[in-house]
Scaffold this motif. Structure first.
Motif, PDB file in Angstrom:
ATOM      1  N   SER A  18     -40.116 -25.273  54.304  1.00 42.45           N
ATOM      2  CA  SER A  18     -41.332 -25.007  53.473  1.00 42.45           C
ATOM      3  C   SER A  18     -40.585 -24.342  51.930  1.00 42.45           C
ATOM      4  O   SER A  18     -41.007 -24.727  51.087  1.00 42.45           O
ATOM      5  N   SER A  19     -39.764 -23.251  52.149  1.00 45.47           N
ATOM      6  CA  SER A  19     -39.421 -22.793  50.927  1.00 45.47           C
ATOM      7  C   SER A  19     -38.604 -23.757  50.177  1.00 45.47           C
ATOM      8  O   SER A  19     -38.572 -23.536  48.967  1.00 45.47           O
ATOM      9  N   LEU A  20     -37.680 -24.366  51.005  1.00 44.26           N
ATOM     10  CA  LEU A  20     -36.751 -25.287  50.026  1.00 44.26           C
ATOM     11  C   LEU A  20     -37.657 -26.254  49.350  1.00 44.26           C
ATOM     12  O   LEU A  20     -37.671 -26.475  47.870  1.00 44.26           O
ATOM     13  N   ARG A  21     -38.819 -26.697  50.017  1.00 44.00           N
ATOM     14  CA  ARG A  21     -39.612 -27.806  49.320  1.00 44.00           C
ATOM     15  C   ARG A  21     -40.374 -27.162  47.929  1.00 44.00           C
ATOM     16  O   ARG A  21     -40.630 -27.770  46.868  1.00 44.00           O
ATOM     17  N   GLU A  22     -40.798 -25.700  48.093  1.00 36.43           N
ATOM     18  CA  GLU A  22     -41.544 -25.033  47.190  1.00 36.43           C
ATOM     19  C   GLU A  22     -40.546 -24.884  46.051  1.00 36.43           C
ATOM     20  O   GLU A  22     -41.135 -24.860  44.761  1.00 36.43           O
TER      21      GLU A  22
END
Length: 106
Positions: A18-22
């Protein structure tokens, strides 16, 4: 360009992804199994520009935590029944960063 291969404990996978996508990182996500404890992992393959490697590593580091778990201590062979247990460190991430000589999107 660099290829980041990140092996992450399944417990941390959702937060890392999730953090990488954000932050705009694209990756391929694969289900893998560790060889020692045979627990589930997630392996991410991610190509990125050299100047974004540190950002990706910081995201992985911030969202992967180590923890301890009990695991059977192997005695002869692959017998697990009645084996003594030992506390081992699991979690966190194992990350490889390699140079990419050529990249083509087909």
């Amino acid at each position: 360009m660099k290829m980041i291969t990140a092996i992450i404990n399944n417990n941390d996978s959702d937060a890392v992804c999730s953090s990488l996508r954000e932050e705009g990182f694209y990756f391929t996500k694969m289900s893998t199994t560790g060889g020692f404890l045979r627990n589930g992992n997630t392996t991410l393959l991610m190509g990125t520009e050299d100047d974004r490697v540190a950002d990706a590593l910081e995201i992985i580091r911030a969202n992967s935590r180590k923890r301890t778990a009990d695991a059977p201590v192997p005695v002869m062979g692959n017998v697990e029944m009645g084996l003594p247990m030992s506390s081992v460190t699991i979690g966190g991430a194992t990350v490889f960063v390699t140079a990419v000589e050529q990249f083509e999107k087909m």
